[in-house]
Design a protein around this motif. Structure first.
Motif, mmCIF file in Angstrom:
data_model
loop_
_atom_site.group_PDB
_atom_site.id
_atom_site.type_symbol
_atom_site.label_atom_id
_atom_site.label_comp_id
_atom_site.label_asym_id
_atom_site.label_seq_id
_atom_site.Cartn_x
_atom_site.Cartn_y
_atom_site.Cartn_z
ATOM 1 N N ASP A 194 0.807 -1.221 0.000
ATOM 2 C CA ASP A 194 0.000 0.000 0.000
ATOM 3 C C ASP A 194 0.840 1.271 0.000
ATOM 4 O O ASP A 194 0.330 2.350 -0.333
ATOM 5 C CB ASP A 194 -0.931 0.015 1.218
ATOM 6 N N PHE A 195 2.110 1.176 0.361
ATOM 7 C CA PHE A 195 2.943 2.370 0.428
ATOM 8 C C PHE A 195 3.135 2.974 -0.952
ATOM 9 O O PHE A 195 3.314 2.269 -1.944
ATOM 10 C CB PHE A 195 4.304 2.040 1.047
ATOM 11 N N GLN A 196 3.102 4.305 -0.993
ATOM 12 C CA GLN A 196 3.277 5.041 -2.229
ATOM 13 C C GLN A 196 4.683 5.620 -2.302
ATOM 14 O O GLN A 196 5.436 5.619 -1.326
ATOM 15 C CB GLN A 196 2.220 6.136 -2.326
ATOM 16 N N ASN A 197 5.044 6.151 -3.454
ATOM 17 C CA ASN A 197 6.422 6.595 -3.678
ATOM 18 C C ASN A 197 6.756 7.938 -3.042
ATOM 19 O O ASN A 197 7.930 8.303 -2.977
ATOM 20 C CB ASN A 197 6.706 6.667 -5.179
ATOM 21 N N PHE A 198 5.744 8.668 -2.591
ATOM 22 C CA PHE A 198 5.978 9.962 -1.958
ATOM 23 C C PHE A 198 5.419 9.904 -0.539
ATOM 24 O O PHE A 198 4.221 9.658 -0.347
ATOM 25 C CB PHE A 198 5.341 11.084 -2.783
ATOM 26 N N VAL A 199 6.297 10.120 0.438
ATOM 27 C CA VAL A 199 5.960 9.841 1.831
ATOM 28 C C VAL A 199 6.073 11.113 2.660
ATOM 29 O O VAL A 199 7.103 11.802 2.638
ATOM 30 C CB VAL A 199 6.887 8.753 2.420
ATOM 31 N N LEU A 200 5.006 11.414 3.403
ATOM 32 C CA LEU A 200 4.997 12.499 4.375
ATOM 33 C C LEU A 200 5.062 11.892 5.775
ATOM 34 O O LEU A 200 4.358 10.915 6.065
ATOM 35 C CB LEU A 200 3.725 13.336 4.244
ATOM 36 N N TYR A 201 5.892 12.473 6.632
ATOM 37 C CA TYR A 201 5.947 12.075 8.035
ATOM 38 C C TYR A 201 5.403 13.217 8.884
ATOM 39 O O TYR A 201 5.677 14.392 8.625
ATOM 40 C CB TYR A 201 7.386 11.775 8.464
ATOM 41 N N THR A 202 4.642 12.840 9.905
ATOM 42 C CA THR A 202 4.167 13.830 10.856
ATOM 43 C C THR A 202 4.154 13.199 12.237
ATOM 44 O O THR A 202 4.360 11.996 12.384
ATOM 45 C CB THR A 202 2.766 14.350 10.480
ATOM 46 N N ASN A 203 3.902 14.028 13.255
ATOM 47 C CA ASN A 203 3.847 13.497 14.616
ATOM 48 C C ASN A 203 2.608 13.994 15.357
ATOM 49 O O ASN A 203 2.614 14.046 16.585
ATOM 50 C CB ASN A 203 5.121 13.853 15.389
ATOM 51 N N TYR A 204 1.561 14.350 14.614
ATOM 52 C CA TYR A 204 0.335 14.845 15.235
ATOM 53 C C TYR A 204 -0.887 14.190 14.595
ATOM 54 O O TYR A 204 -0.982 14.100 13.365
ATOM 55 C CB TYR A 204 0.220 16.362 15.095
ATOM 56 N N GLN A 205 -1.827 13.789 15.425
ATOM 57 C CA GLN A 205 -3.060 13.189 14.931
ATOM 58 C C GLN A 205 -3.873 14.182 14.107
ATOM 59 O O GLN A 205 -4.624 13.792 13.210
ATOM 60 C CB GLN A 205 -3.890 12.682 16.120
ATOM 61 N N PHE A 206 -3.723 15.474 14.389
ATOM 62 C CA PHE A 206 -4.454 16.481 13.620
ATOM 63 C C PHE A 206 -4.165 16.337 12.125
ATOM 64 O O PHE A 206 -5.046 16.534 11.291
ATOM 65 C CB PHE A 206 -4.064 17.889 14.084
ATOM 66 N N TYR A 207 -2.930 16.027 11.785
ATOM 67 C CA TYR A 207 -2.579 15.869 10.375
ATOM 68 C C TYR A 207 -3.224 14.623 9.784
ATOM 69 O O TYR A 207 -3.606 14.618 8.615
ATOM 70 C CB TYR A 207 -1.057 15.817 10.222
ATOM 71 N N VAL A 208 -3.327 13.576 10.571
ATOM 72 C CA VAL A 208 -3.992 12.364 10.108
ATOM 73 C C VAL A 208 -5.459 12.657 9.804
ATOM 74 O O VAL A 208 -5.992 12.260 8.757
ATOM 75 C CB VAL A 208 -3.875 11.243 11.157
ATOM 76 N N ASP A 209 -6.126 13.365 10.694
ATOM 77 C CA ASP A 209 -7.531 13.697 10.470
ATOM 78 C C ASP A 209 -7.701 14.521 9.195
ATOM 79 O O ASP A 209 -8.618 14.282 8.396
ATOM 80 C CB ASP A 209 -8.086 14.467 11.669
ATOM 81 N N GLY A 210 -6.812 15.488 9.008
ATOM 82 C CA GLY A 210 -6.892 16.305 7.803
ATOM 83 C C GLY A 210 -6.576 15.510 6.551
ATOM 84 O O GLY A 210 -7.221 15.699 5.504
ATOM 85 N N PHE A 211 -5.599 14.605 6.627
ATOM 86 C CA PHE A 211 -5.243 13.795 5.461
ATOM 87 C C PHE A 211 -6.381 12.857 5.093
ATOM 88 O O PHE A 211 -6.644 12.633 3.896
ATOM 89 C CB PHE A 211 -3.979 13.001 5.765
ATOM 90 N N ARG A 212 -7.063 12.332 6.084
ATOM 91 C CA ARG A 212 -8.197 11.450 5.809
ATOM 92 C C ARG A 212 -9.292 12.210 5.044
ATOM 93 O O ARG A 212 -9.843 11.703 4.054
ATOM 94 C CB ARG A 212 -8.751 10.875 7.113
#
Length: 467
Positions: A194-212
């Motif tokens: 499932d991994f894609q060729n362009f990867v963003l790293y973050t350390n906050y759940q807020f970013y996960v919610d926004g990415f979803r």
């Protein structure tokens, strides 16, 4: 062991897939018989496929990109795992080598055994499959994972390539790749496929919610080019560093990984993602602004790093400079300008470029501050976090283009601490825009020609042909 010669990359890949499928299928069949209680007369062994090329002469003018050519004549070999998963990657590499050197490809079985655990794509839990009475024979009949075959000696340049009769074709051995593939599933709750060729790293759940939210919008738009969104499977125990994948048919979508807090997590995740050979990775997070002139919400684009994280000291000495990569910097600057609606000449109003310091002590403020403040000042640092230098340094080490775009969330040296009320309001206002900048930067990188994004600047002396 016998070998076959192939003129075309497609034929070489097909042979590798056939060999791997035969070896792993036999191991799984033997294990199933053992688990049923059948007596095995001899140890059950399978071997990784081997891929070799012999280069007669080098190119008078090597290509601008970092892969697909040999900088010296000789024989190059590597062991291969999961040729189904890496099919697109392998074809790209082999086609470039064929175009540049005109050499044939040799395939066969290596003398490196496949650990029984790695013959199962999703892993093998021995205690759940084998009776207690048979466990004593398990180690005698099947090969176990061997840490001696899955280190980073190639990556770290700890091999004398000049005197070697056979040089490595790739950075990683097959067992090293298998180890990371299984670790990725464990840590992220998603499969390596499932991994894609362009990867963003973050350390906050807020970013996960926004990415979803962003991912669901893109998938619903037929013109976006994205066709699926994958997130960790629901379970009793959430993964430690969950990954979320906005997918494209060509694997050039975007993956977001919430690595949590600290340089140890950052190293762990990048150690394993690196075997997938991503096209780029970027850290999106928050930092302490160190200058009086910075405001909460300002962007910080790292063009240098102070490495006080220490987790990579044994692999990459601290005296090694971690340079900014122009292509990634330009993409991040362009994305800020585009998303924030700020002309290029006015970017300094919302974004500052400079050194980012990464430390391994989140509560550095509670000690005598004079020493760290002096070092931050001497380094000209403008931002302080715990992950960015680790991610950039591992990108440098693994030859993966890297970058860092942070947002100032507090200014502890100037009386603005990250307190709950302040942070919540800041996150609500800033996260979605910051995330949109990161996604847009990855899309700009995706549009770059291969020789620009994967340029030779990350290659070392006597570098391996595969990148």
């Amino acid at each position: 062991m016998s070998t076959e010669s192939h003129e075309s990359p497609e034929a070489a890949l097909a042979a590798l897939q056939r060999l791997y499928a035969e070896e792993t299928a036999r191991l799984r069949d033997r294990f199933a018989a053992f688990a049923r209680g059948e007596r095995l007369e001899a140890p059950a062994r399978g071997f990784y496929p081997r891929l070799s090329v012999t280069v007669e002469r080098t190119l008078p003018h090597p290509p601008a990109q970092s892969f697909g050519f040999c900088d010296a004549a000789g024989r190059f070999e590597t062991t291969v795992t999961r040729p189904d998963l890496f099919a697109r990657y392998l074809l790209t590499q082999l086609r470039e080598i064929r175009a540049n050197h005109g050499c044939a490809f040799e395939t066969g079985l290596s003398d490196m055994p496949i650990p029984i655990h790695f013959a199962f794509p999703t892993g093998l839990h021995v205690e759940g499959e084998v009776s207690f009475e048979n466990l004593a024979d398990f180690g005698r009949l099947f090969d176990m994972p061997d840490l001696a075959t899955m280190d980073d000696t190639h990556v770290n340049g700890e091999i004398d390539y000049l005197g070697a009769a056979v040089r490595p074709l790739s950075l990683f051995t097959a067992p090293r790749i298998d180890y990371s593939l299984h670790r990725l599933q464990h840590y992220t709750g998603t499969g390596a496929e499932d991994f894609q060729n362009f990867v963003l790293y973050t350390n906050y759940q807020f970013y996960v919610d926004g990415f979803r939210r962003l991912a669901q919008e893109r998938v619903a738009d037929p013109s976006s080019g994205y066709d699926a969104f994958v997130e960790p499977r629901a379970g009793a125990h959430p993964p430690q560093m969950p990954a979320y994948h906005l997918k494209r048919a060509d694997d050039n979508g975007i993956t977001l990984v919430n690595i949590g807090v600290g340089p140890s997590n950052a190293k762990t995740m990048t150690d394993h993602v690196a075997v997938l050979r991503p096209s780029a990775w970027v850290m999106l997070g928050h930092c302490a602004g160190l200058r009086r002139t910075q405001r909460l919400g300002d962007y910080v684009l790292a063009h240098g790093y102070v490495r006080d994280d220490h987790v990579l000291d044994a692999d990459l000495p601290v005296w090694v400079p971690i340079p900014a990569l122009a292509e990634v910097q330009q993409a991040l600057e362009g994305a800020v300008s585009e998303v924030a609606g700020v002309a290029a000449e006015e970017l300094k109003r919302v974004m500052r470029t400079g050194t980012v310091a990464s430390i391994d002590n989140r509560n550095w403020e509670l000690r005598d501050q004079s020493e760290p403040i002096r070092r931050f000042s001497q380094s000209r640092a403008i931002g302080l976090d715990m992950e960015s230098a680790t991610i950039a340094a591992n990108g440098f080490r693994f030859r993966v283009p890297y970058g860092t775009l942070l947002v100032v969330s507090d200014r502890p040296m100037h009386g603005e601490l990250k307190l709950p009320g302040m942070a919540s309001e800041f996150y609500r206002r800033q996260v979605d825009r910051h995330l949109a900048v990161g996604v847009r930067a990855m899309e700009l990188l995706r549009q770059m020609p291969s020789h620009r994004l994967h340029s030779r600047k990350l290659r070392s002396f006597n570098e391996v042909p595969f990148q």
